[in-house]
Design an enzyme around this catalytic site. Structure first.
Site, PDB file in Angstrom:
ATOM      1  N   LYS A 224       0.812  -1.222   0.000  1.00 12.11           N
ATOM      2  CA  LYS A 224       0.000   0.000   0.000  1.00 12.11           C
ATOM      3  C   LYS A 224       0.842   1.267   0.000  1.00 12.11           C
ATOM      4  CE  LYS A 224      -4.386  -1.907   1.418  1.00 12.11           C
ATOM      5  NZ  LYS A 224      -5.479  -1.968   2.400  1.00 12.11           N
ATOM      6  N   ARG A 264      -3.156 -10.079   4.815  1.00 13.52           N
ATOM      7  CA  ARG A 264      -3.567 -10.186   3.412  1.00 13.52           C
ATOM      8  C   ARG A 264      -2.424  -9.652   2.561  1.00 13.52           C
ATOM      9  NH1 ARG A 264      -6.071  -6.975  -0.555  1.00 13.52           N
ATOM     10  NH2 ARG A 264      -7.668  -8.036  -1.809  1.00 13.52           N
TER      11      ARG A 264
END
Length: 301
Positions: A224, A264
């Site tokens: 991210k 994840r």
């Protein structure tokens, strides 16, 4: 500190679980289009399972900042054959969707977990679907769809507000019939969290506050932007998404040691190694046999 939780239909491990990502989309932020065709997506999911993924998360709609929604029919077209084939192959499958009808079809096709980044806010029918099926449910902190979420990333106390909003959403889902034991919480790294304001790092630094809610935590920080911003070059440009995997592994090691139920991730093998290191670190090596059992299971021994 977190602890071990067992959800129906999902693997039981005495360590942090690994959820591998299969984006069946043309526009996801790090790998859009790479696994867009069903056969490619199925092969990717099987490879992630071989590499150590305990769960494979299949999504047909990008939730990157600025992304526009796709139709229900298109989302179903993308994910349904992938979910069905992976489940038939013995893979524990999660479906990444905000739509109750898509979740229902995915569960019917074999999915064991619904990963809803809207925490039930995008579709009022989601709570009833989760309650009726008894499926595991990831409830993420959310403040709006991708095209508007960053405008809503305004906090006076990001940790306290995210924690309280998660509690409110969990209470609302339980009030509609969802068993709290079905719920996994996700603080929503990158969703209405601004890298330049340090929101994501604040949430990670205070992860213990989220265990006060009494449910397992899924941490989804893989590749991210807040990692890219941290690793920006001398020119000030964020490091590209596909070059953030080493930082992702470092993050996995830290949150696994802090008791996260699951991480994840896009690349499974190095992160699977990381959670085994964290488990050995926490136990003083007492559960090394569990790590060897994982390897034997993946190799079919």
């Amino acid at each position: 500190m977190g602890s071990t939780y067992n959800l129906v239909g999902l693997p039981e491990r005495d360590r942090c679980l690994i959820m591998g990502v299969v984006n069946v989309t043309p526009d996801s932020f790090s790998d859009g289009g790479v696994w867009f065709e069903p056969r490619q997506a199925i092969e990717r999911g099987l490879r992630l399972a071989e590499d150590g993924a305990d769960i494979v998360d299949v999504g047909g709609e990008s939730t990157r900042p600025g992304a526009q929604r796709v139709s229900r029919d298109e989302e179903l077209r993308r994910i349904e054959p992938v979910v069905a084939e992976l489940a038939r192959s013995g893979v524990a499958v999660s479906v990444d969707t905000m739509r109750a009808e898509v979740a229902e079809r995915a569960v019917a096709a074999g999915a064991s977990l619904v990963n809803d980044v809207s925490g039930g806010l995008a579709d009022p029918a989601m709570a009833r679907l989760v309650a009726d099926t008894g499926v595991g449910y990831v409830l993420m902190h959310w403040r709006g769809h991708s095209h508007e979420m960053q405008e809503r990333a305004v906090y006076s106390d990001v940790v306290g507000e995210v924690r309280d909003e998660l509690r409110q959403r969990m209470d609302a889902m339980v009030g509609e019939g969802v068993d709290p034991r079905q719920i996994v919480l996700d603080p929503g790294l990158g969703f209405a969290k601004r890298p330049e304001h340090g929101h994501n790092w604040a949430l990670l630094a205070e992860i213990d506050q989220f265990y006060e809610l009494g449910r397992p935590l899924l941490i989804a920080g893989s590749r991210k932007r807040f990692l890219g911003r941290l690793l920006a070059g001398a020119d000030g440009e964020d490091r590209p998404a596909v070059e953030r995997d080493d930082a992702t592994v470092a993050l996995t090691t830290l949150v696994a040691d802090r008791g996260a139920w699951c991480v994840r991730v896009h690349e499974v093998r190095p992160n699977a190694d990381a959670v085994r290191v964290a488990a050995a670190w926490r136990s003083g090596g007492d559960d090394l046999t569990e790590g060897r059992a994982d390897v034997a299971e993946r190799s079919g021994q």
